[in-house]
Scaffold this active site. Structure first.
Site, mmCIF file in Angstrom:
data_model
loop_
_atom_site.group_PDB
_atom_site.id
_atom_site.type_symbol
_atom_site.label_atom_id
_atom_site.label_comp_id
_atom_site.label_asym_id
_atom_site.label_seq_id
_atom_site.Cartn_x
_atom_site.Cartn_y
_atom_site.Cartn_z
ATOM 1 N N LYS A 275 -2.055 44.075 42.803
ATOM 2 C CA LYS A 275 -3.111 45.134 42.490
ATOM 3 C C LYS A 275 -4.383 44.966 42.098
ATOM 4 O O LYS A 275 -5.290 45.719 42.413
ATOM 5 C CB LYS A 275 -2.189 45.940 41.176
ATOM 6 C CG LYS A 275 -1.174 46.799 41.856
ATOM 7 C CD LYS A 275 -1.220 47.517 42.921
ATOM 8 C CE LYS A 275 -0.040 48.187 43.588
ATOM 9 N NZ LYS A 275 -0.162 49.337 44.945
ATOM 10 N N TYR B 110 2.829 41.273 40.574
ATOM 11 C CA TYR B 110 2.349 42.873 40.861
ATOM 12 C C TYR B 110 0.752 43.175 40.419
ATOM 13 O O TYR B 110 -0.092 43.498 41.119
ATOM 14 C CB TYR B 110 3.406 43.658 40.386
ATOM 15 C CG TYR B 110 2.868 45.170 40.486
ATOM 16 C CD1 TYR B 110 3.231 45.858 41.691
ATOM 17 C CD2 TYR B 110 2.679 46.058 39.404
ATOM 18 C CE1 TYR B 110 2.890 47.089 41.726
ATOM 19 C CE2 TYR B 110 2.297 47.241 39.594
ATOM 20 C CZ TYR B 110 2.576 47.738 40.695
ATOM 21 O OH TYR B 110 2.266 49.208 40.986
#
Length: 278
Positions: free
Chosen positions: A160, A156
């Site tokens: 991002k 993640y």
């Protein structure tokens, strides 16, 4: 903007990905209230699309990880509204996972949702916006994990961080017709997130944020209105932090005796239950 004010979106068309629930629904409602026509998408039909300003958002089912579906989504907005002025790439999220054992399929899905999908929808939106005399605005909803990863968020955080870099790259390539900006969000108190941050529903998290509270979804929505509107017409490639000042450093809390000690070889792997979908 052809409007009565910099935050008046009358006559403008907006797409909010993942706009059927959570932060996305609140962003959609904010644009509706400001006068915009709004299209939201998700993989399943919502019980009730977002409402605001006496109107309701339109819904199209779409898995934005599929580039063809992303194109169909943008085409659907143009067919319905005749134009596209704002894209908010909000869809995202991830459960926590141990980087040492997580499966390749999991990693691929997380990167697809949080990095590739925004790229695909932005590409399709740019093809429309660059032909409009008024251009357009793309807003990518990011995370503090791009700046300060924590255990359990490897895929993640990497996705991002890529989204932030993508924002800056597209801002260089697509200006001056299309502005591309990024919002770094911290913990946001939504219905699905309240239980993610522990039995106290985030009270302890509130204590390490300088503003002494998690963000409300409206805080993120108002930042979107600013970046999409006339007040930000010269803002391009920006990373707007909507995280209440970040977090007080753990070493500071530890020195003050406000942080329980942790064995040096084991840190908590993210919040229980993972990170909620935007």
């Amino acid at each position: 903007m052809d409007s009565d004010g910099p935050l008046d979106f009358s006559g403008r068309a907006v797409i909010v990905t993942g706009g059927t629930k959570g932060i996305g629904a609140v962003i959609a409602r904010a644009f509706l209230t400001a006068g915009a026509q709004v299209l939201v998408c998700g993989r399943t039909d919502p019980p009730e699309p977002p409402r605001g300003g006496g109107r309701r958002a339109h819904f199209l089912p779409a898995d934005v990880r599929d580039p063809e579906a992303a194109g169909v989504l943008v085409d659907g907005a143009v067919e319905r509204f005749g134009r596209l002025d704002v894209l908010v790439n909000n869809a995202g999220g991830s459960p926590d996972a141990d980087a040492a054992t997580v499966s390749p399929r999991f990693v691929e899905k997380i990167v697809a949702l949080n990095l590739l999908a925004p790229f695909y929808v932005a590409q399709a939106a740019n093809r429309v916006m660059r032909e409009q005399s008024t251009g357009g605005s793309v807003i990518n909803i990011g995370s503090v994990s791009a700046h300060t990863p924590q255990p359990g968020t490897a895929a993640y955080s990497a996705a991002k961080a890529g989204l932030l870099a993508l924002t800056r790259a597209l801002a260089l390539e697509w200006a001056p017709k299309v502005r591309v900006n990024h919002i770094t969000t911290g913990p946001v108190r939504t219905g699905s997130a309240a239980s993610v941050y522990g039995a106290d529903e985030g009270a302890a998290v509130d204590g390490v944020i300088p503003m002494r509270r998690m963000a409300a979804p409206d805080d993120v929505a108002h930042a979107c209105l600013y970046l999409a509107g006339g007040l930000a017409r010269y803002v391009n490639g920006a990373d707007l932090a909507v995280h209440g000042g970040g977090e007080v450093p753990a070493r500071y809390l530890a020195i003050r005796g406000e942080l329980p000690g942790e064995p040096p070889d084991r840190l908590p792997a993210g919040p229980p239950g993972g990170f909620p979908d935007a």
